[in-house]
Design a protein around this motif. Structure first.
Motif, PDB file in Angstrom:
ATOM      1  N   ILE A   1      16.873 -36.069  51.690  1.00 33.48           N
ATOM      2  CA  ILE A   1      17.971 -35.511  52.482  1.00 33.48           C
ATOM      3  C   ILE A   1      18.925 -36.623  52.906  1.00 33.48           C
ATOM      4  N   ALA A   2      18.369 -37.814  53.145  1.00 31.15           N
ATOM      5  CA  ALA A   2      19.204 -38.949  53.531  1.00 31.15           C
ATOM      6  C   ALA A   2      18.583 -40.244  53.041  1.00 31.15           C
ATOM      7  N   LEU A   3      19.445 -41.187  52.692  1.00 33.61           N
ATOM      8  CA  LEU A   3      19.018 -42.528  52.288  1.00 33.61           C
ATOM      9  C   LEU A   3      19.948 -43.512  52.980  1.00 33.61           C
ATOM     10  N   ALA A   4      19.370 -44.368  53.792  1.00 35.86           N
ATOM     11  CA  ALA A   4      20.185 -45.306  54.565  1.00 35.86           C
ATOM     12  C   ALA A   4      19.801 -46.743  54.251  1.00 35.86           C
ATOM     13  N   ARG A   5      20.820 -47.569  54.093  1.00 41.12           N
ATOM     14  CA  ARG A   5      20.610 -48.998  53.894  1.00 41.12           C
ATOM     15  C   ARG A   5      21.045 -49.734  55.157  1.00 41.12           C
ATOM     16  N   LYS A   6      20.153 -50.586  55.656  1.00 41.32           N
ATOM     17  CA  LYS A   6      20.473 -51.406  56.825  1.00 41.32           C
ATOM     18  C   LYS A   6      20.490 -52.866  56.406  1.00 41.32           C
ATOM     19  N   THR A   7      21.627 -53.502  56.592  1.00 42.03           N
ATOM     20  CA  THR A   7      21.778 -54.905  56.204  1.00 42.03           C
ATOM     21  C   THR A   7      22.075 -55.755  57.429  1.00 42.03           C
ATOM     22  N   GLU A   8      21.319 -56.823  57.566  1.00 44.59           N
ATOM     23  CA  GLU A   8      21.560 -57.801  58.614  1.00 44.59           C
ATOM     24  C   GLU A   8      21.842 -59.143  57.955  1.00 44.59           C
ATOM     25  N   MET A   9      22.799 -59.881  58.506  1.00 44.32           N
ATOM     26  CA  MET A   9      23.126 -61.195  57.952  1.00 44.32           C
ATOM     27  C   MET A   9      22.822 -62.271  58.986  1.00 44.32           C
ATOM     28  N   PHE A  10      22.297 -63.387  58.505  1.00 41.46           N
ATOM     29  CA  PHE A  10      21.984 -64.510  59.371  1.00 41.46           C
ATOM     30  C   PHE A  10      23.295 -65.229  59.682  1.00 41.46           C
TER      31      PHE A  10
ATOM     32  N   VAL B   1      14.495 -43.453  54.633  1.00 45.83           N
ATOM     33  CA  VAL B   1      14.721 -42.232  53.857  1.00 45.83           C
ATOM     34  C   VAL B   1      14.228 -41.029  54.648  1.00 45.83           C
ATOM     35  N   VAL B   2      14.966 -39.943  54.545  1.00 45.90           N
ATOM     36  CA  VAL B   2      14.559 -38.672  55.152  1.00 45.90           C
ATOM     37  C   VAL B   2      14.151 -37.741  54.032  1.00 45.90           C
ATOM     38  N   TYR B   3      12.855 -37.520  53.925  1.00 46.95           N
ATOM     39  CA  TYR B   3      12.336 -36.637  52.885  1.00 46.95           C
ATOM     40  C   TYR B   3      12.339 -35.184  53.382  1.00 46.95           C
ATOM     41  N   PRO B   4      12.257 -34.216  52.477  1.00 51.40           N
ATOM     42  CA  PRO B   4      12.147 -32.813  52.898  1.00 51.40           C
ATOM     43  C   PRO B   4      10.994 -32.629  53.881  1.00 51.40           C
ATOM     44  N   HIS B   5      11.245 -31.897  54.942  1.00 54.86           N
ATOM     45  CA  HIS B   5      10.201 -31.658  55.940  1.00 54.86           C
ATOM     46  C   HIS B   5      10.562 -30.418  56.750  1.00 54.86           C
ATOM     47  N   ASP B   6       9.637 -29.984  57.594  1.00 56.95           N
ATOM     48  CA  ASP B   6       9.845 -28.791  58.414  1.00 56.95           C
ATOM     49  C   ASP B   6      10.880 -29.055  59.501  1.00 56.95           C
ATOM     50  N   ILE B   7      11.739 -28.072  59.707  1.00 62.38           N
ATOM     51  CA  ILE B   7      12.714 -28.122  60.796  1.00 62.38           C
ATOM     52  C   ILE B   7      12.722 -26.779  61.510  1.00 62.38           C
ATOM     53  N   SER B   8      13.382 -26.738  62.656  1.00 61.60           N
ATOM     54  CA  SER B   8      13.537 -25.500  63.417  1.00 61.60           C
ATOM     55  C   SER B   8      15.018 -25.311  63.739  1.00 61.60           C
ATOM     56  N   ILE B   9      15.464 -24.079  63.632  1.00 55.67           N
ATOM     57  CA  ILE B   9      16.891 -23.788  63.828  1.00 55.67           C
ATOM     58  C   ILE B   9      17.073 -22.626  64.801  1.00 55.67           C
TER      59      ILE B   9
ATOM     60  N   ALA C   1      22.407 -35.810  51.393  1.00 55.77           N
ATOM     61  CA  ALA C   1      22.418 -34.816  50.327  1.00 55.77           C
ATOM     62  C   ALA C   1      23.496 -33.774  50.611  1.00 55.77           C
ATOM     63  N   ALA C   2      24.130 -33.310  49.570  1.00 56.55           N
ATOM     64  CA  ALA C   2      25.165 -32.283  49.727  1.00 56.55           C
ATOM     65  C   ALA C   2      24.560 -30.886  49.731  1.00 56.55           C
ATOM     66  N   ASN C   3      23.382 -30.753  49.124  1.00 50.70           N
ATOM     67  CA  ASN C   3      22.756 -29.436  49.002  1.00 50.70           C
ATOM     68  C   ASN C   3      21.345 -29.473  49.582  1.00 50.70           C
ATOM     69  N   VAL C   4      21.186 -28.812  50.710  1.00 51.47           N
ATOM     70  CA  VAL C   4      19.873 -28.703  51.346  1.00 51.47           C
ATOM     71  C   VAL C   4      19.606 -27.225  51.608  1.00 51.47           C
TER      72      VAL C   4
ATOM     73  N   MET D   1      10.706 -25.283  55.816  1.00 52.65           N
ATOM     74  CA  MET D   1      10.952 -26.540  55.121  1.00 52.65           C
ATOM     75  C   MET D   1      12.412 -26.669  54.693  1.00 52.65           C
ATOM     76  N   ALA D   2      13.003 -27.802  55.067  1.00 54.40           N
ATOM     77  CA  ALA D   2      14.333 -28.144  54.564  1.00 54.40           C
ATOM     78  C   ALA D   2      14.130 -28.906  53.260  1.00 54.40           C
ATOM     79  N   LYS D   3      14.665 -28.385  52.167  1.00 56.57           N
ATOM     80  CA  LYS D   3      14.416 -28.973  50.846  1.00 56.57           C
ATOM     81  C   LYS D   3      15.723 -29.366  50.167  1.00 56.57           C
ATOM     82  N   THR D   4      15.615 -30.269  49.233  1.00 55.67           N
ATOM     83  CA  THR D   4      16.761 -30.649  48.413  1.00 55.67           C
ATOM     84  C   THR D   4      16.273 -31.180  47.073  1.00 55.67           C
ATOM     85  N   SER D   5      17.097 -30.998  46.063  1.00 61.09           N
ATOM     86  CA  SER D   5      16.803 -31.590  44.753  1.00 61.09           C
ATOM     87  C   SER D   5      17.786 -32.718  44.445  1.00 61.09           C
TER      88      SER D   5
END
Length: 392
Positions: A99-108, A244-252, A168-171, A80-84
């Motif tokens: 782990i990540a928060l992204a805003r997508k804006t579209e304009m008419f 949003v990217v929440y903590p979840h399992d990863i492989s390295i 996130a800076a700390n994972v 699990m990749a975790k962050t506080s």
């Protein structure tokens, strides 16, 4: 509304431009050779690095402690990749421990579309008719309307709340810390669900499902204007969504260095530093890397061939322009030079790839050339056998 613009280019101007293009065409043609040669070498080096890496890779069962014996080793781990870290979008009041928060804006906005048709005229001149049409669309980037052919299709010029992403800076990964580069590769984003009682910091918005509809500034400044932005958008309105990217399992698969990871440098000087979302074993990850290497190799091969083809097409272009004095003759010459350019580019690309293979993979390259030579000889011999015998 549509605007039509018609221009005429003289035969002399076309010929002059095509002659000027010869140097550019030669440059493109020449560039194709090193691109193809480099590509084959890069493909071989990457393939060898992956083979070396798979043989050296050590699976580590637990990520809960740092094993000093694995220091400097290429390891495979899952967990699990975790962050506080709490990531926030201060403008809209959205936040999440993620782990990540992204805003997508579209304009008419107004969007200009153009379609050009060319008609060859007797004597070599060309008449170009361009039709410009306009439509209102949801677009993520600001569309500059200052250069539109038709007036009256004005856009705001900038997006008030542009798209952005925060990481996130700390994972952590068990007892390990992930590097900034590894954090940036973690995916599996999902649509952000607004919590019950959520209050947007931007006033007079409309929330529908997972989308925030923001009226344009003129509407927000007019308290009496309460139109439905979702169903009746106007130029300058925005629709905003979050992922949003929440903590979840990863492989390295990477080299262990202390309590973090760095790239494993193979003998071919290629680095191995792989990260995948989800639980995947080492074999899966190396196979995926091989598939990606193969795909990239074929893409660059196509790019190299196209550089040669378009380059030669520009070199031969004056011939078809000269023949355009009689349009139908110019079309015939254009088809012919196109075929010649394609054949020459194809042969040059194959020869370059074959030479690269001999350089990087001597045995396989020589065998392929021998097989190709044998096939050409058999075809020639078969053709000779079909020729009718000459009567004595």
């Amino acid at each position: 509304m549509a605007v039509t613009e018609t221009t005429t280019v003289s035969w002399g101007s076309r010929l002059g431009n095509s002659i000027k293009g010869i140097l550019v065409g030669l440059a493109l043609f020449v560039i194709g050779f090193p691109v193809l040669f480099w590509n084959e070498g890069n493909s071989v080096k990457t393939a060898k690095a992956l083979d070396e890496g798979e043989g050296a890779c050590i699976p580590v069962e637990s990520i809960e402690k740092v094993d000093p014996e694995m220091e400097g080793q290429l390891v495979h781990m899952t967990g699990m990749a975790k962050t506080s870290d709490v990531l926030s979008d201060d403008q809209f009041g959205v936040s999440a421990t993620a782990i990540a928060l992204a805003r997508k804006t579209e304009m008419f906005q107004w969007v200009e579309h153009s379609e050009t048709k060319e008609t060859k005229k007797l004597g070599g001149k060309v008449e170009r008719t361009t039709t410009y049409t306009y439509s209102q669309e949801w677009v993520e980037n600001a569309v500059d309307s200052s250069g539109f052919k038709e007036q009256g299709h004005d856009n705001p010029g900038m997006i008030e709340f542009p798209s952005e992403e925060k990481r996130a800076a700390n994972v952590t990964f068990g007892a390990f810390r992930l590097s900034e580069g590894q954090i940036g590769r973690i995916g599996s984003g999902q649509r952000y669900a607004f919590p019950t009682g959520f209050v947007c910091k931007v006033e007079r918005v409309q929330i529908q499902g997972g989308t925030i509809y923001v009226p344009n500034k003129a509407t927000r400044d007019n308290e009496k204007n309460n139109r439905d932005v979702a169903s009746q958008p106007r130029v300058g309105d925005m629709r905003v969504s979050f992922s949003v990217v929440y903590p979840h399992d990863i492989s390295i698969v990477a080299k262990q260095k202390g309590d973090t990871f760095v790239g494993y440098l193979a003998k071919t000087k290629k680095k191995i530093d792989m990260l995948s979302d989800g639980v995947k074993d080492a074999a899966e990850m190396f196979e995926a890397a091989r598939s990606a290497n193969t795909m990239m190799t074929w893409i660059v091969r196509l790019v190299g061939f196209l550089l040669m083809f378009f380059g030669l097409s520009m070199v031969f272009k004056p011939l078809s322009v000269l023949a355009d004095v009689l349009p139908i003759l110019g079309d015939i010459v254009g088809i012919g030079t196109g075929l010649v350019a394609g054949v020459i580019a194809f042969v040059c690309a194959l020869v370059t790839i074959a030479i690269a293979w001999i350089f990087y993979r001597p045995v396989l390259g020589i065998l392929l050339l021998a097989a190709a030579g044998a096939a050409i000889f058999l075809l020639w011999k078969k053709k000779q056998e079909k020729k009718p015998a000459v009567a004595a």
